[in-house]
Design a protein around this motif. Structure first.
Motif, mmCIF file in Angstrom:
data_model
loop_
_atom_site.group_PDB
_atom_site.id
_atom_site.type_symbol
_atom_site.label_atom_id
_atom_site.label_comp_id
_atom_site.label_asym_id
_atom_site.label_seq_id
_atom_site.Cartn_x
_atom_site.Cartn_y
_atom_site.Cartn_z
ATOM 1 N N TYR A 35 -9.203 7.825 15.033
ATOM 2 C CA TYR A 35 -8.465 7.546 13.893
ATOM 3 C C TYR A 35 -10.528 7.891 13.101
ATOM 4 O O TYR A 35 -10.494 7.220 12.402
ATOM 5 N N TYR A 36 -10.755 8.768 13.853
ATOM 6 C CA TYR A 36 -12.172 9.481 12.855
ATOM 7 C C TYR A 36 -11.943 10.200 12.240
ATOM 8 O O TYR A 36 -11.430 11.094 11.951
ATOM 9 N N ILE A 37 -12.638 10.019 11.032
ATOM 10 C CA ILE A 37 -13.225 10.311 9.847
ATOM 11 C C ILE A 37 -14.635 10.758 9.929
ATOM 12 O O ILE A 37 -15.445 10.266 10.404
ATOM 13 N N TYR A 38 -15.000 11.889 9.159
ATOM 14 C CA TYR A 38 -15.985 12.840 8.894
ATOM 15 C C TYR A 38 -16.595 12.595 7.833
ATOM 16 O O TYR A 38 -15.595 13.360 6.645
ATOM 17 N N VAL A 39 -18.069 13.211 7.464
ATOM 18 C CA VAL A 39 -18.243 13.007 6.133
ATOM 19 C C VAL A 39 -17.885 14.899 5.741
ATOM 20 O O VAL A 39 -18.254 15.322 5.929
ATOM 21 N N GLY A 40 -17.805 14.794 4.103
ATOM 22 C CA GLY A 40 -17.014 15.965 4.321
ATOM 23 C C GLY A 40 -15.695 16.898 4.366
ATOM 24 O O GLY A 40 -15.011 17.827 3.786
ATOM 25 N N GLN A 41 -14.959 15.566 5.431
ATOM 26 C CA GLN A 41 -13.548 16.091 5.043
ATOM 27 C C GLN A 41 -12.817 15.234 4.244
ATOM 28 O O GLN A 41 -13.466 14.755 3.446
ATOM 29 N N ASN A 42 -12.072 16.765 4.126
ATOM 30 C CA ASN A 42 -10.157 16.389 2.080
ATOM 31 C C ASN A 42 -9.930 15.885 2.818
ATOM 32 O O ASN A 42 -9.294 15.920 3.930
ATOM 33 N N LEU A 43 -9.849 14.115 2.592
ATOM 34 C CA LEU A 43 -8.044 13.434 2.663
ATOM 35 C C LEU A 43 -7.067 13.719 1.650
ATOM 36 O O LEU A 43 -7.931 13.883 0.078
#
Length: 125
Positions: A35-43
């Motif tokens: 469940y990693y998310i990263y800066v700039g990712q669109n959710l």
């Protein structure tokens, strides 16, 4: 609704901010374990017709995450300051080295040790 992940965001904080269950956020965005998310990712944030109640735990979690963000910012500022001070120290050390080549250091002063006093020995009787 779309949301772009910012520094310090977590799935929990995003879910709490928009009143969406974390598992729903994970499901609709096909986020795989771990469940990693990263800066700039669109959710994609699913919009609910009924607002989800914000629990006390979620409010406290948001406060803690905000505090962590503030501490992270403070750490970054301090780290930058340490870097600037180290750079300044290196420049000063280089200047001292150049000056020592121009002006030799004075010879060390000899240390004078006092002579020990003779001790009186008792006379045998």
């Amino acid at each position: 609704m779309n949301y772009t992940v910012r520094a310090g965001d977590t799935l929990n904080s995003i879910a709490a901010r928009f009143g969406v269950p974390v598992q729903e956020l994970i499901r609709v965005n096909n986020i795989a374990y771990p469940y990693y998310i990263y800066v700039g990712q669109n959710l994609y944030i699913p919009v609910s017709t009924t607002p989800a109640p914000t629990s006390d735990v979620e409010r406290r979690l948001t406060r803690v995450e905000n505090r962590v963000d503030a501490l992270r910012d403070d750490y970054t500022k301090l780290d930058d300051r340490v870097d600037r001070l180290e750079t300044r120290m290196n420049r000063l050390e280089a200047r001292v080295t150049r000056l020592e080549r121009i002006v030799p250091a004075p010879p060390p002063t000899p240390t004078v040790r006092p002579t020990p006093r003779p001790t009186a020995t008792p006379r045998p009787r």
